[in-house]
Write a protein that holds these residues in place. Sequence first.
Motif, mmCIF file in Angstrom:
data_model
loop_
_atom_site.group_PDB
_atom_site.id
_atom_site.type_symbol
_atom_site.label_atom_id
_atom_site.label_comp_id
_atom_site.label_asym_id
_atom_site.label_seq_id
_atom_site.Cartn_x
_atom_site.Cartn_y
_atom_site.Cartn_z
ATOM 1 N N ARG A 1 -5.391 0.704 -12.376
ATOM 2 C CA ARG A 1 -4.517 0.519 -11.198
ATOM 3 C C ARG A 1 -3.805 1.809 -10.798
ATOM 4 O O ARG A 1 -2.594 1.816 -10.537
ATOM 5 C CB ARG A 1 -3.473 -0.573 -11.459
ATOM 6 C CG ARG A 1 -4.071 -1.950 -11.452
ATOM 7 C CD ARG A 1 -3.017 -3.045 -11.363
ATOM 8 N NE ARG A 1 -3.573 -4.236 -11.943
ATOM 9 C CZ ARG A 1 -3.383 -4.621 -13.205
ATOM 10 N NH1 ARG A 1 -2.593 -3.937 -13.998
ATOM 11 N NH2 ARG A 1 -3.982 -5.702 -13.660
ATOM 12 N N MET A 2 -4.591 2.869 -10.718
ATOM 13 C CA MET A 2 -3.998 4.115 -10.249
ATOM 14 C C MET A 2 -4.716 4.607 -9.007
ATOM 15 O O MET A 2 -5.825 4.168 -8.699
ATOM 16 C CB MET A 2 -4.061 5.177 -11.353
ATOM 17 C CG MET A 2 -3.173 4.788 -12.526
ATOM 18 S SD MET A 2 -2.740 6.142 -13.598
ATOM 19 C CE MET A 2 -1.559 7.022 -12.613
ATOM 20 N N VAL A 3 -4.029 5.487 -8.270
ATOM 21 C CA VAL A 3 -4.634 6.088 -7.084
ATOM 22 C C VAL A 3 -5.255 7.409 -7.510
ATOM 23 O O VAL A 3 -4.561 8.303 -7.995
ATOM 24 C CB VAL A 3 -3.582 6.313 -5.980
ATOM 25 C CG1 VAL A 3 -4.218 7.015 -4.793
ATOM 26 C CG2 VAL A 3 -2.980 4.976 -5.554
ATOM 27 N N ASP B 1 0.825 -1.203 0.000
ATOM 28 C CA ASP B 1 0.000 0.000 0.000
ATOM 29 C C ASP B 1 0.859 1.253 0.000
ATOM 30 O O ASP B 1 1.822 1.339 0.742
ATOM 31 C CB ASP B 1 -0.815 -0.004 1.303
ATOM 32 C CG ASP B 1 -2.277 0.110 1.022
ATOM 33 O OD1 ASP B 1 -3.032 0.342 1.972
ATOM 34 O OD2 ASP B 1 -2.668 -0.023 -0.148
ATOM 35 N N GLY B 2 0.478 2.223 -0.801
ATOM 36 C CA GLY B 2 1.265 3.446 -0.821
ATOM 37 C C GLY B 2 2.400 3.401 -1.828
ATOM 38 O O GLY B 2 3.235 4.303 -1.864
ATOM 39 N N TRP B 3 2.424 2.378 -2.668
ATOM 40 C CA TRP B 3 3.503 2.246 -3.669
ATOM 41 C C TRP B 3 3.538 3.424 -4.628
ATOM 42 O O TRP B 3 4.611 3.931 -4.969
ATOM 43 C CB TRP B 3 3.315 0.952 -4.451
ATOM 44 C CG TRP B 3 4.260 0.783 -5.599
ATOM 45 C CD1 TRP B 3 5.523 0.253 -5.557
ATOM 46 C CD2 TRP B 3 4.036 1.147 -6.972
ATOM 47 N NE1 TRP B 3 6.094 0.270 -6.810
ATOM 48 C CE2 TRP B 3 5.205 0.815 -7.702
ATOM 49 C CE3 TRP B 3 2.986 1.745 -7.660
ATOM 50 C CZ2 TRP B 3 5.339 1.033 -9.073
ATOM 51 C CZ3 TRP B 3 3.115 1.964 -9.031
ATOM 52 C CH2 TRP B 3 4.282 1.610 -9.719
ATOM 53 N N GLY B 4 2.372 3.852 -5.076
ATOM 54 C CA GLY B 4 2.387 4.963 -6.021
ATOM 55 C C GLY B 4 1.276 4.856 -7.045
ATOM 56 O O GLY B 4 0.254 4.271 -6.784
ATOM 57 N N GLY B 5 1.515 5.434 -8.199
ATOM 58 C CA GLY B 5 0.501 5.441 -9.249
ATOM 59 C C GLY B 5 -0.516 6.543 -9.054
ATOM 60 O O GLY B 5 -1.697 6.371 -9.324
ATOM 61 N N TYR B 6 -0.057 7.682 -8.549
ATOM 62 C CA TYR B 6 -0.970 8.798 -8.280
ATOM 63 C C TYR B 6 -1.247 9.563 -9.550
ATOM 64 O O TYR B 6 -0.358 9.938 -10.277
ATOM 65 C CB TYR B 6 -0.355 9.740 -7.248
ATOM 66 C CG TYR B 6 0.117 9.018 -6.020
ATOM 67 C CD1 TYR B 6 1.478 8.825 -5.780
ATOM 68 C CD2 TYR B 6 -0.791 8.498 -5.104
ATOM 69 C CE1 TYR B 6 1.922 8.147 -4.664
ATOM 70 C CE2 TYR B 6 -0.351 7.827 -3.988
ATOM 71 C CZ TYR B 6 0.996 7.648 -3.767
ATOM 72 O OH TYR B 6 1.434 6.979 -2.664
ATOM 73 N N VAL B 7 -2.517 9.861 -9.779
ATOM 74 C CA VAL B 7 -2.876 10.526 -11.027
ATOM 75 C C VAL B 7 -2.925 12.050 -10.882
ATOM 76 O O VAL B 7 -2.991 12.768 -11.876
ATOM 77 C CB VAL B 7 -4.228 9.976 -11.536
ATOM 78 C CG1 VAL B 7 -5.405 10.640 -10.810
ATOM 79 C CG2 VAL B 7 -4.356 10.147 -13.029
ATOM 80 N N LEU B 8 -2.909 12.558 -9.663
ATOM 81 C CA LEU B 8 -3.148 13.984 -9.440
ATOM 82 C C LEU B 8 -2.250 14.887 -10.274
ATOM 83 O O LEU B 8 -2.715 15.840 -10.902
ATOM 84 C CB LEU B 8 -3.015 14.327 -7.953
ATOM 85 C CG LEU B 8 -3.341 15.779 -7.580
ATOM 86 C CD1 LEU B 8 -4.772 16.119 -7.941
ATOM 87 C CD2 LEU B 8 -3.100 16.018 -6.097
ATOM 88 N N GLY C 1 -8.806 5.137 -3.844
ATOM 89 C CA GLY C 1 -8.407 6.420 -3.276
ATOM 90 C C GLY C 1 -9.477 7.482 -3.330
ATOM 91 O O GLY C 1 -9.283 8.572 -2.820
ATOM 92 N N PHE C 2 -10.612 7.174 -3.936
ATOM 93 C CA PHE C 2 -11.656 8.195 -4.043
ATOM 94 C C PHE C 2 -12.942 7.752 -3.358
ATOM 95 O O PHE C 2 -13.090 6.589 -2.982
ATOM 96 C CB PHE C 2 -11.919 8.545 -5.507
ATOM 97 C CG PHE C 2 -12.394 7.396 -6.355
ATOM 98 C CD1 PHE C 2 -11.502 6.452 -6.845
ATOM 99 C CD2 PHE C 2 -13.735 7.260 -6.694
ATOM 100 C CE1 PHE C 2 -11.925 5.390 -7.634
ATOM 101 C CE2 PHE C 2 -14.167 6.208 -7.490
ATOM 102 C CZ PHE C 2 -13.262 5.263 -7.962
#
Lengths: 585, 184
Positions: free
Chosen positions: A114-116, A87-94, A142-143
């Motif tokens: 598979r993105m946050v 958990d928390g690996w990454g893949g943030y889209v912001l 994440g949402f």
Amino acid sequence: MQKEMAYSFPDEVLKHVFSFIQSDKDRNAVSLVCKSWYEIERWCRRKVFIGNCYAVSPRMVIRRFPEVRSIELKGKPHFADFNLVPDGWGGYVLQWIAEMAGAYPWLGEIRLKRMVVTDESLELIAKSFKNFKVLVLFSCEGFSTDGLAAIAASCKNLRELDLRESEVDDLSGHWLAQFPETCTSLVSLNISCLGSDEVSFSALERLVDRCPNLRSLQLNRAVTLDKIANILRRAPQLVDFGTGNYAAELQPDVFSNLAGAFSSCKELKSLSGFWDVVPAYLPALYSICPRLTSLNLSYATIQSPDLIKLVSHCPRLQRLLVLDYVEDSGLEELASSCKDLQELRVFPSDPFGVEPNVSLTEQGLVAVSLGCPKLQSVLYFCRRMSNAALVTIAQNCPNLTRFRLCIIEPKTPDYLTLDPLDAGFGAIVEHCKDLRRLSLSGLLTDHVFEYIGTYGKKLEMLSVAFAGDSDLGLHHVLSGCESLRKLEIRDCPFGDKALLANAAKLETMRSLWMSSCAMSFGACKLLGQKMPKLNVEVIDETEPPDSRPESYPVDKLYIYRSVAGPRFDMPPFLWSMDEAVKILH
Amino acid sequence: MENSVAYEKATELRLGLPGIDEPAVLSSVKNNKRPLHDEKSGENGKSAQNETAPPSKAQIVGWPPVQSYRKNNFQQAKKSESECGGIYVKVSMDGAPYLRKIDLKVYKGYPELLQVLENMFKFTIGEYSEREGYKGSDYEPTYEDKDGDWMLVGDVPWEMFITSCKRLRIMKGSEARGLSCSGV
């Protein structure tokens, strides 16, 4: 003379010609012809696919392709599906959304896998893109429903909202009511992943009512069977429908209402959902079964006799997802009834049980391979296999493009001969010349990799677990599989030799995942130093890898090509082997 | 075999570490972290493993490869996390794309929790006072309780907090200050 030809076409003509070229591969080829074609092409590329969000930065994409209308991004490695990626690996889209908000005001489509995705990201999408049409969040997290409310409220011409397999924070079911009364544009709505209280049914009904172009609707588990008829009567034009739970006490009027509603859907070709099925309600589907091409019963805990009855009504079936309750007998029926079958997925009902709970063996798959000559794609969980069966399957189905076999107990040998399954999988790669995706299981030595390297010339994705004897295995794959893009390996005795010897190969692939193998920290560092175009990342949740000797194996390793350099957003348990990155944790 | 000769030649590359004869290759795959039970296979792989497998064994992480989404959905609604007794809540921070999950049961009180949050998101929380909330920092840790209200972390006794907290949000700037002034 030849040169003049190239300059004699005005840019507008070339642009027009290029507009007919949709595939990324072809567009990439076009851009390599000459500098002017590169320039023209980049200005008219409207769709970008980024298979690894860390392979390139938003800025670089925007710089090269200034007029993009549709973007697709993938984040976490595939093994994240099985809890192997912390958990928390990454893949943030912001950051992507933020940069595109400024650069692509006309962006209309965002597809993520598979993105946050945070509510902040969704709110930013809602605010920034006036022409927003398509949002697909496949296996994202994440949402919450707050973010969805923002999308619903702001996106006036939304066509597609697909949340399949995502993890959504349940806050309120009223987000659906945020779709304005003027929104009539929905074509596809998939909310199957939402929990119990996350959908206001009356808002849903009104929405369906006013969207005459709705073709695809997947409800969530909380929607009860008695509500299906109401929905279907409002949307008889549906092509693809996912029920909620399919259980209720058997009542004649409910049944006939349901059957009538289904029969009024003349275009319906695909069904899914079916949580908590009461078999007595399955005959309500019989009127549409003859038209069905796709059936997803992978959550339906119904037994073989009921499955057989249903499937025998569906002669046009091309795609079937089902639990192993179907048993060999059910698959034999499938083989005799469904000659158009192209895709079969059989999931385990009791994956952690030690003893088999159903009578599903390799026989079922052999029967389907014999009866269904168009079979292309297989995902099969079972508890025993033999080389003979695999050879038969390979010979019966030379058109297989995807073959994923999971024998539940690791290192299970051929149950008849006790041999490794090398020969069986070897036959698969040898006969199925168009095989693009392969997942191995069972007892396997380095020999199977020799076969794969020799014959798997079109193989793009390979998944390996508990297999092989030495680095030779990995070397065969890396040196032989010319088309390899994604390789994921766990619990195999592959160490430094093969990886270092084939380092250059890694630049031709999207990514390599190795966990619980024998790669040493020292070799990872070396690879990171020597290959600047690769990001070599070590994951260890217990302690920093440099607190141990260099010869010690790393826990998890993720290597991918990138033009963006090392990540800026690395979590504490992830170390980049890039020389330029100072390890400060 | 021809292949192994080619392989040996291929691996004699200049990528080996200088001063060392051979890159380190560990024969052991295991490290003591993974819950993998002991397995030995014979030279030609002819051991009949199924017969010697114990009736109940430790589960291997991520095996068989069934998607967690599918696992969660197949059983009746219940998430496996709550069955383990942990109290998992999501933590977000304004402006950070990070979203983390923590288990509140692991911590003994507010000081520990706040320390963990500071480390996780790399920021500092100010001094807490009942009257004025958090002073000295732009950030304030808040949480949403079971009634859907947003509260300042620290306002209620710890035990009450962990049973009523649904999720945490580290607010930034004026929004945060508004909460501390009006809420308390």
